[in-house]
Each structure stands twice: as structure tokens, then as C-alpha cells.
Design a protein around this motif. Structure first.
Motif, short mmCIF file in Angstrom:
data_model
loop_
_atom_site.label_atom_id
_atom_site.label_comp_id
_atom_site.label_asym_id
_atom_site.label_seq_id
_atom_site.Cartn_x
_atom_site.Cartn_y
_atom_site.Cartn_z
N ASP A 92 0.83 -1.20 0.00
CA ASP A 92 0.00 0.00 0.00
C ASP A 92 0.87 1.25 0.00
N GLY A 93 0.32 2.34 -0.52
CA GLY A 93 1.02 3.61 -0.53
C GLY A 93 0.06 4.74 -0.21
N ILE A 94 0.64 5.89 0.15
CA ILE A 94 -0.16 7.08 0.44
C ILE A 94 0.64 8.31 0.08
N LEU A 95 -0.03 9.30 -0.50
CA LEU A 95 0.60 10.56 -0.85
C LEU A 95 0.32 11.57 0.27
N ILE A 96 1.38 12.11 0.84
CA ILE A 96 1.25 13.13 1.87
C ILE A 96 1.47 14.47 1.19
N PRO A 97 0.43 15.30 1.14
CA PRO A 97 0.57 16.60 0.45
C PRO A 97 1.53 17.54 1.18
N ALA A 98 2.14 18.41 0.43
CA ALA A 98 3.02 19.44 1.01
C ALA A 98 2.23 20.24 2.04
N ASP A 99 2.93 20.65 3.09
CA ASP A 99 2.39 21.53 4.14
C ASP A 99 1.26 20.92 4.96
N LYS A 100 1.10 19.59 4.94
CA LYS A 100 0.12 18.92 5.78
C LYS A 100 0.86 18.09 6.83
N PRO A 101 0.44 18.18 8.10
CA PRO A 101 1.12 17.40 9.15
C PRO A 101 0.89 15.91 8.94
N SER A 102 1.92 15.12 9.20
CA SER A 102 1.81 13.66 9.09
C SER A 102 2.56 13.00 10.24
N HIS A 103 2.16 11.77 10.52
CA HIS A 103 2.72 11.01 11.63
C HIS A 103 2.71 9.55 11.23
N ILE A 104 3.82 8.85 11.41
CA ILE A 104 3.89 7.42 11.10
C ILE A 104 3.91 6.68 12.43
N LYS A 105 2.85 5.90 12.67
CA LYS A 105 2.69 5.17 13.93
C LYS A 105 2.96 3.69 13.71
N PRO A 106 3.56 3.05 14.71
CA PRO A 106 3.86 1.62 14.57
C PRO A 106 2.61 0.76 14.63
N ASN A 107 2.68 -0.35 13.93
CA ASN A 107 1.66 -1.40 13.97
C ASN A 107 2.42 -2.71 13.82
N GLY A 108 3.45 -2.89 14.66
CA GLY A 108 4.40 -4.00 14.52
C GLY A 108 5.61 -3.51 13.74
N ARG A 109 6.47 -4.43 13.33
CA ARG A 109 7.64 -4.07 12.52
C ARG A 109 7.19 -3.76 11.10
N PHE A 110 7.86 -2.79 10.47
CA PHE A 110 7.52 -2.47 9.09
C PHE A 110 8.69 -1.78 8.39
N LYS A 111 8.65 -1.85 7.06
CA LYS A 111 9.62 -1.17 6.21
C LYS A 111 8.84 -0.34 5.20
N LEU A 112 9.45 0.79 4.81
CA LEU A 112 8.79 1.63 3.82
C LEU A 112 9.81 2.33 2.93
N ILE A 113 9.31 2.80 1.81
CA ILE A 113 10.07 3.64 0.90
C ILE A 113 9.43 5.03 0.97
N LEU A 114 10.25 6.04 1.18
CA LEU A 114 9.80 7.42 1.29
C LEU A 114 10.37 8.20 0.11
N THR A 115 9.49 8.74 -0.72
CA THR A 115 9.90 9.51 -1.89
C THR A 115 9.44 10.94 -1.73
N VAL A 116 10.40 11.87 -1.73
CA VAL A 116 10.11 13.29 -1.58
C VAL A 116 10.35 13.98 -2.92
N ILE A 117 9.35 14.72 -3.39
CA ILE A 117 9.46 15.44 -4.66
C ILE A 117 9.55 16.93 -4.37
N LYS A 118 10.69 17.55 -4.72
CA LYS A 118 10.89 18.96 -4.47
C LYS A 118 10.64 19.83 -5.69
N SER A 119 10.64 19.26 -6.85
CA SER A 119 10.50 20.00 -8.09
C SER A 119 9.16 20.74 -8.14
#
Length: 122
Positions: A92-119
Motif C-alpha cells: 500500500d502507498g499514500i501521498l502526503i501533500p506538502a504543508d500537511k502534518p503527518s505522523h507514522i505510527k507503529p503497527n508492529g515491525r515495518f519497512k517503507l520507501i519514502l519519496t520526496v518530490i521537491k520540483s
């Protein structure tokens, strides 16, 4: 494991060979009671990072001036964006819009890829 499978792993120094396929979930390992981060690519226009979170670990609320895409590659996590929580599973994936607060909470062990677009930003 045959050599064709080994070719898909990151090199000894952790670098990813450009133009070669690899197992994304094996880019980063879990470490006891830790959050581990590995840069896959960093450019002036954005970055891609792999992160692993041991049980009970997460990221505090933050706000980024850039759009950020989060994709779970192993496990499950709760991603809260601007007060709305979503439980993500592997793939699963989710887009976090610019200037919106976000928080990543645990639900057991997990791995993720974080892609930041500055352009395209000021």
C-alpha cells in the motif's frame, strides 16, 4: 540461492546498481529497538529513502514543504495525514501533500520507501 537471485541484492557497500533490478524489501534490515534509514537516491529535486522500524518505533508528527509518497514494502503501519489515519499493509502507498502534518505510527515491525518530490516548489 542461484547467482541470478544474488544479482538482485544490493552490493556489499549497500549501493544500488543503476539499471539493474533488485529486491526492494532487502535494501534495508531491521535492527532491535531502532529506526534505520538508507538513502537510495538524493538529488536537488527530491530523494528516495528506505526505512525500517522495529516494533514500537515510528516517526513523530512533522510537516514537509514538499509532497511525499510513502509505500510500505513490509509489515503494517498507521499513517496519519492532517488528522486522518490510514492503516497501510505491504504494497500500500499514500501521498502526503506538502504543508500537511503527518505522523507514522507503529503497527508492529515495518519497512517503507519514502519519496520526496521537491520540483515545482518555491
Amino acid at each position: 540461492m542461484d547467482t541470478k537471485e544474488l544479482e538482485k541484492l544490493p552490493s556489499k557497500d549497500g549501493a544500488i546498481d543503476k539499471g539493474n533490478a533488485h529486491f526492494i524489501v532487502e535494501l534495508i534490515e531491521y535492527e532491535h529497538d531502532s529506526v534505520v534509514s538508507k538513502s537510495i537516491m538524493k538529488k536537488s529535486t527530491g530523494s528516495i529513502n528506505a526505512l525500517s522500524f522495529d516494533s514500537g518505533e515510528g516517526l513523530n508528527e512533522r510537516t514537509s514543504p514538499y509532497d511525499t509518497y510513502v509505500q510500505l514494502i513490509d509489515g503494517s503501519a498507521i499513517i496519519e495525514v492532517d488528522g486522518k489515519a490510514s492503516t497501510l499493509q505491504t504494497g500500500d502507498g499514500i501521498l502526503i501533500p506538502a504543508d500537511k502534518p503527518s505522523h507514522i505510527k507503529p503497527n508492529g515491525r515495518f519497512k517503507l520507501i519514502l519519496t520526496v518530490i521537491k520540483s515545482g516548489y518555491k
